[in-house]
Enzyme design. Structure first.
Site, PDB file in Angstrom:
ATOM      1  N   GLY A   8     -15.223   6.044  -2.089  1.00 55.39           N
ATOM      2  CA  GLY A   8     -15.298   7.382  -2.666  1.00 55.39           C
ATOM      3  C   GLY A   8     -14.113   7.643  -3.580  1.00 55.39           C
ATOM      4  O   GLY A   8     -13.693   6.771  -4.339  1.00 55.39           O
ATOM      5  N   GLU A  15     -10.245  -1.998  -3.433  1.00 54.31           N
ATOM      6  CA  GLU A  15     -11.264  -1.013  -3.802  1.00 54.31           C
ATOM      7  C   GLU A  15     -11.401   0.043  -2.716  1.00 54.31           C
ATOM      8  O   GLU A  15     -11.676  -0.270  -1.553  1.00 54.31           O
ATOM      9  CB  GLU A  15     -12.627  -1.677  -4.018  1.00 54.31           C
ATOM     10  CG  GLU A  15     -13.667  -0.674  -4.506  1.00 54.31           C
ATOM     11  CD  GLU A  15     -15.105  -1.148  -4.356  1.00 54.31           C
ATOM     12  OE1 GLU A  15     -16.002  -0.287  -4.429  1.00 54.31           O
ATOM     13  OE2 GLU A  15     -15.316  -2.349  -4.162  1.00 54.31           O
ATOM     14  N   LYS A  40     -11.674  -4.571   0.504  1.00 54.74           N
ATOM     15  CA  LYS A  40     -12.316  -3.274   0.751  1.00 54.74           C
ATOM     16  C   LYS A  40     -11.849  -2.843   2.140  1.00 54.74           C
ATOM     17  O   LYS A  40     -12.349  -3.338   3.163  1.00 54.74           O
ATOM     18  CB  LYS A  40     -13.840  -3.423   0.716  1.00 54.74           C
ATOM     19  CG  LYS A  40     -14.608  -2.130   0.960  1.00 54.74           C
ATOM     20  CD  LYS A  40     -14.745  -1.324  -0.305  1.00 54.74           C
ATOM     21  CE  LYS A  40     -15.658  -0.118  -0.100  1.00 54.74           C
ATOM     22  NZ  LYS A  40     -15.877   0.630  -1.344  1.00 54.74           N
ATOM     23  N   GLY A  49     -19.313   3.702  -9.992  1.00 52.60           N
ATOM     24  CA  GLY A  49     -19.251   2.320 -10.475  1.00 52.60           C
ATOM     25  C   GLY A  49     -17.986   1.566 -10.111  1.00 52.60           C
ATOM     26  O   GLY A  49     -17.639   0.578 -10.768  1.00 52.60           O
TER      27      GLY A  49
END
Length: 228
Positions: free
Chosen positions: A109, A106, A34, A14
């Site tokens: 994994g 972010e 990202k 999440g």
């Protein structure tokens, strides 16, 4: 710099929804980076697209994407493309921080998944001297995974601001309820929220309200640990 790195105890816990929730409650101009998206082809929606839908107005940025659903370093090698190094990611964050009040990074994994060579998200956080938020699963196994992640941060001299449960079930079982108490005990850092399972499917306005009730005051919300 106003930077927060968001990592997970693994894949599918999440991270993206929690990153969006933090962005939804942030004040001022917020950007989300990202560094590497995997498992998504050209033109397909990725994690930053989900964040942009949930939090209209937030700036979203992606340095590279690779089609195979693998660790970024492996996916880049299989695609015959250059990987994103920790230095690449840190440089982008510094650039974004000049024009934003908060930059969220972010990862892909878990914390030690390879970005390029030996570079990991932990190296990005170290280069930026940025605190890290850990996103964990709700049920069995999460105590060990969360404790290992926080320990890895501590060994590297990195600050962990806390843990957020990324997908809290509508009908939590005994393990989930006990984890509310045990997570801060085994990790030594505060539990800063629990985002309901399925929150990523909500419309933007409803998502912001859910975020407000799902994150603790340290992240801009009003969540408090419920009784187990």
């Amino acid at each position: 710099m106003p930077v927060l790195v968001v990592t997970g105890t693994g894949t599918g816990v999440g991270k993206t929804v929690v990153t969006a929730a933090v962005a939804a409650l942030a004040t001022g101009r917020t950007a989300v980076l990202k560094p590497a998206q995997t498992g998504v082809g050209p033109g397909d929606p990725g994690d930053v697209d989900e964040i942009a839908r949930l939090v209209p107005g937030v700036g979203v940025h992606e340095l590279a994407r690779y089609p195979d659903p693998l660790a970024p370093a492996t996916a880049a090698a299989r695609a015959g493309r250059d990987p994103v190094t920790a230095a690449d990611a840190a440089s982008c964050v510094r650039h974004l921080a000049a024009d934003h009040d908060l930059v969220l990074v972010e990862g892909a994994g878990g914390l030690l998944v390879r970005l390029a060579g030996a570079d990991t998200l932990a190296d990005v956080a170290a280069l930026l001297r940025a605190p890290v938020l850990v996103v964990a699963a709700a049920g069995l196994g999460t105590l060990n995974h969360a404790a290992l992640t926080v320990e890895a941060l501590r060994v590297r001299g990195l600050t962990c601001v806390g843990v957020v449960i990324g997908a809290w079930p509508a009908a939590p079982g005994l393990a989930e309820r006990c984890n509310l108490v045990d997570l801060p005990v085994v990790t030594g850092v505060p539990l800063l929220g629990a985002v309901p399972e399925g929150a990523g499917a909500l419309a933007a306005a409803e998502f912001t309200e859910v975020a407000r009730h799902s994150l603790a005051a340290a992240l801009g919300g009003g969540w408090q640990t419920p009784d187990p």
